[in-house]
Motif scaffolding. Structure first.
Motif, PDB file in Angstrom:
ATOM      1  N   THR A  97       0.818  -1.213   0.000  1.00 30.18           N
ATOM      2  CA  THR A  97       0.000   0.000   0.000  1.00 30.18           C
ATOM      3  C   THR A  97       0.855   1.267   0.000  1.00 30.18           C
ATOM      4  OG1 THR A  97      -0.159   0.326   2.410  1.00 30.18           O
ATOM      5  CG2 THR A  97      -1.661  -1.278   1.413  1.00 30.18           C
ATOM      6  N   VAL A  98       2.127   1.141  -0.322  1.00 29.94           N
ATOM      7  CA  VAL A  98       3.055   2.262  -0.185  1.00 29.94           C
ATOM      8  C   VAL A  98       2.983   3.233  -1.372  1.00 29.94           C
ATOM      9  CG1 VAL A  98       5.073   1.226  -1.356  1.00 29.94           C
ATOM     10  CG2 VAL A  98       5.416   2.732   0.640  1.00 29.94           C
ATOM     11  N   CYS A 129      -1.750   5.016   4.132  1.00 32.43           N
ATOM     12  CA  CYS A 129      -1.089   3.757   3.808  1.00 32.43           C
ATOM     13  C   CYS A 129      -1.201   2.772   4.971  1.00 32.43           C
ATOM     14  CB  CYS A 129       0.380   4.004   3.468  1.00 32.43           C
ATOM     15  SG  CYS A 129       0.636   5.194   2.124  1.00 32.43           S
TER      16      CYS A 129
END
Length: 324
Positions: A97-98, A129
């Motif tokens: 999710t970065v 994130c």
């Protein structure tokens, strides 16, 4: 009469890079169906997992409304399972999710200007994130709100695995598959030798090392390398790498010049090469040794270039050297 076997080479473009496949086939075999089949598998990965494509499945997930549970295509779901497993086991050193943080620092498909962001914006982006926010619900992956997936640190490895599977299913007895530097080899060449590949960090780093080049025989093994020499920027005399530590939201500091991981499949080699890079030489090497991972770290120091091998990597080299 047994057909003579040749090594054929095929290649093309995918994911902003190149692919190459060497495979053992009977002399005179029509290679066009093989080339088309390989490209089709790579195109499927792009269609499902490329953040550069506005109509890809991952882009649709990233735009989805909060609370939406999106069913994922089978390949995308498989990669997400692998990515979340590495995220859990690495305690967040790898995080799918970065994406927003990568963009904030000036990298990736939706990059901002390359500069150090102000603290308030960095904190707000970090809040969007976190792999822990992801969960499967009602047969789909839940979009909790403003969360953006980025699988660039694992998708090329999976693409290698997907092509390898297809070739095996098509009765190709031996092949060396490479996508953007990530590799998987299986079977033997017509001379009964395995596929051999040179493990590289970068020309300057390799030239400075005081040992012979590291060569690996790939027969049922994959290898991936994470490095910092291609994507970085300098601000106020400080180098900022494209590899971010998701746990702090900043590029890794004092990162290894390159981390190479050997595994049974390229998805895990690719993902773990990134995770170990984020962990750094001390923690990363300790983690690799504790979990039996074959990893090689190349680091720059004030005294030059150093190489550090995990116990499993050194053992693999010794085993292969003894077999030659």
């Amino acid at each position: 009469m047994t057909a003579l076997l040749d090594i054929a080479s095929l290649g093309g473009h995918t994911m902003g890079t190149t692919w190459q496949v060497k495979l053992v086939v009977p002399s005179g075999r029509d290679l066009h169906p093989l080339h088309a089949g390989i490209q089709a598998r790579l195109d499927a990965v792009v269609a499902q997992m490329s953040t550069w494509e506005a109509d890809s499945d991952i882009s649709r997930f990233n735009r989805a409304a909060p609370g939406t549970a999106l069913p994922l295509p089978a390949l995308f779901a498989e990669v997400m399972d692998g990515a979340l497993d590495i995220a859990r086991r690495s305690d967040g050193a790898f995080d799918p999710t970065v994406g927003p943080l990568v963009a904030l620092w000036g990298f990736g498909a939706h990059a901002h200007a390359r500069r150090v962001p102000d603290a308030a914006l960095l904190a707000a982006t970090r809040a969007r994130c976190g792999w822990q926010r992801l969960q499967w619900q009602h047969g789909g992956l839940l979009q909790p709100g403003a969360l953006e997936l980025d699988l660039s640190a694992i998708a090329k490895g999976f693409a290698v695995d997907l092509v390898t599977r297809w070739l095996r299913a098509g009765q190709i007895s031996a092949a060396l598959v490479e996508v953007g530097g990530e590799l998987h080899g299986y079977g033997r060449k017509p001379d009964a030798q395995p596929w051999r590949v040179l493990v590289e960090a970068g020309p300057e780093e390799e030239a400075a090392l005081a040992h012979p080049p590291r060569v690996l025989a790939l027969d049922g093994l994959a290898v991936a390398t994470s490095g910092d020499r291609f994507h970085q920027f300098i601000q106020d005399g400080t180098h900022y790498s494209h590899t971010l530590d998701p746990r702090v939201g900043r590029p890794v500091s004092r990162s290894a010049a390159a981390v190479t991981v050997v595994a049974r499949d390229a998805l895990h080699a690719d993902g773990w090469a990134t995770a170990l890079t984020v962990m750094g030489i001390e923690s990363g090497l300790a983690f690799a040794n504790a979990h039996g991972m074959a990893a090689r770290f190349i680091t720059r120091t004030a005294h030059g270039i150093d190489e550090h091998l995990s116990t499993a990597f050194a053992g693999l080299l010794a085993e292969q050297e003894a077999a030659t």
